[in-house]
Design a protein around this motif. Structure first.
Motif, PDB file in Angstrom:
ATOM      1  N   GLY A  98      35.716  70.860  49.258  1.00 17.78           N
ATOM      2  CA  GLY A  98      34.382  70.510  49.704  1.00 17.78           C
ATOM      3  C   GLY A  98      33.483  70.145  48.543  1.00 17.78           C
ATOM      4  O   GLY A  98      33.870  70.162  47.387  1.00 17.78           O
ATOM      5  N   LYS A 137      39.789  74.814  49.685  1.00 18.40           N
ATOM      6  CA  LYS A 137      39.422  74.173  50.944  1.00 18.40           C
ATOM      7  C   LYS A 137      40.159  72.842  51.049  1.00 18.40           C
ATOM      8  O   LYS A 137      40.120  72.029  50.131  1.00 18.40           O
ATOM      9  N   ALA A 192      35.893  76.194  47.320  1.00 20.66           N
ATOM     10  CA  ALA A 192      35.551  74.783  47.346  1.00 20.66           C
ATOM     11  C   ALA A 192      35.893  74.063  46.049  1.00 20.66           C
ATOM     12  O   ALA A 192      35.800  72.841  45.985  1.00 20.66           O
ATOM     13  N   ASP A 242      37.229  75.618  60.446  1.00 25.34           N
ATOM     14  CA  ASP A 242      35.984  75.885  59.738  1.00 25.34           C
ATOM     15  C   ASP A 242      36.246  76.507  58.370  1.00 25.34           C
ATOM     16  O   ASP A 242      35.601  76.160  57.382  1.00 25.34           O
ATOM     17  N   GLY A 278      37.757  73.886  55.978  1.00 21.48           N
ATOM     18  CA  GLY A 278      36.931  72.710  55.770  1.00 21.48           C
ATOM     19  C   GLY A 278      37.480  71.421  56.316  1.00 21.48           C
ATOM     20  O   GLY A 278      37.117  70.333  55.849  1.00 21.48           O
TER      21      GLY A 278
END
Length: 337
Positions: free
Chosen positions: A25, A51, A80, A276, A279
């Motif tokens: 992300g 992610k 992330a 979720d 991601g």
């Protein structure tokens, strides 16, 4: 603490040079799921991954944190960015982690206390264009990819070199900042040929019907190196956790084949529940799943493939594997093997 801080800064310097590929992300943050309650009897097993597709293999443990029984409590976190994952590993905040294989080598060569448990991902890179192509047709073309020295760049150059094409001489490479930017440029028609990982390939071809998979780079790799796959994603364990909780590690290793089978057989449920956290929208996971090439191959069985893969990176830039190939103690030896 000073040693760990220095180790983190050394590894971070590799990452910020664009030498490690990971789909993630835009903001560095941690997302966690699973049991938060500790009991005197149960071992707390903290799984982690980046992610994106790197962590799809962990979906069974997101959906079923009690898969290993009452003796092991599982929580799962995703990161992330690679530097955030590294900081958690070095701080002892995560126990078993899915990472790009060359990043695992970097950690090992920077004296991090880790071992490689096995390979969970066999490669997710594809050349996208408006038609099917041969790599030789890239002569005189411009190919777009992400981050000079990252995995897509290294693999593209290695595979084209195997067919006599050399970047900068026979074709040109242009670099986008990240996968999201490159995907958007493809969808908008500003880019015509690109190397992308799944699930971005699925996003692009769904949004722009004029584009398709032109070359499956996994297939080219198999032909060029006479090996069944390349180990793009591996799973490592903190050495301290493995020494203190050998039964929990053995239990997790024994369950991984069944977990991957469960994922294949319950993909809609797993994709929806895990979307979720990792991601990626659930519907994209389902559409891209056949090309995510998820697998489970214990370290002892994957050593030849891992060494060949890491040698490709080392030939391109030794820093991308931490300076040299790992020694034998990099590979976890299980009583199950």
């Amino acid at each position: 603490m000073k040693t760990k801080a220095l180790l983190f800064l050394l590894i971070l310097s590799v990452l910020t040079s664009g030498l490690v590929f990971a789909a993630g992300g835009a903001e560095p943050r941690v997302t966690t799921t699973g049991s938060e309650q500790e009991t005197a009897e149960a071992v707390q097993l903290r799984l982690g991954g980046l992610k994106g597709p790197t962590s799809v293999a962990l979906a069974p443990y997101i959906v079923q944190p009690d898969r290993l029984g009452d003796g092991v409590r599982i929580s799962t976190a995703t990161y992330a960015s690679p530097d955030l994952a590294i900081s958690q590993i070095l701080a002892g905040e995560v126990d078993i982690v899915a990472l790009p294989t060359n990043l695992a080598s970097v950690l090992y060569n920077r004296d991090a206390d880790i071992q490689l448990l096995g390979v969970s991902g066999g490669g997710v890179l594809y050349l996208v264009a408006d038609r099917e192509m041969e790599l030789l047709e890239l002569t005189g073309q411009t190919v777009h990819t992400i981050a000079r020295g990252a995995t897509p760049d290294i693999m593209l150059q290695a595979l084209t070199a195997g067919q006599g094409l050399h970047a900068g001489e026979d074709y040109t490479i242009q670099y986008a900042a990240d996968q999201t930017e490159l995907a958007q440029n493809l969808i908008a028609g500003r880019v015509g040929i690109a190397v992308l990982p799944e699930p971005f390939v699925t996003r692009v071809t769904s949004a722009n019907p004029d584009l398709q998979i032109a070359v499956d780079l996994q297939e080219i790799y198999r032909e060029q190196y006479a090996l069944p796959y390349y180990p793009m994603t591996s799973i490592i364990v903190r050495g301290e956790f493995a020494r203190q909780n050998p039964a929990a590690v053995r239990s997790w290793l024994a369950d991984m084949p069944a977990a991957q089978q469960w994922l294949s057989e319950n993909l809609p449920e797993a994709a929806s529940a895990a979307g979720d956290l990792i991601g990626i929208p659930g519907q994209i996971i389902q559409a891209a799943f056949p090309r995510l090439n998820l697998t489970w191959i214990p370290a002892a069985e994957a050593r030849t493939e891992i060494q060949t893969y890491l040698q490709i990176f080392a030939d391109f830039n030794p820093a991308s594997v931490g300076g040299k190939l790992p020694e034998a103690d990099f590979y976890f030896q299980s009583e199950l093997e």
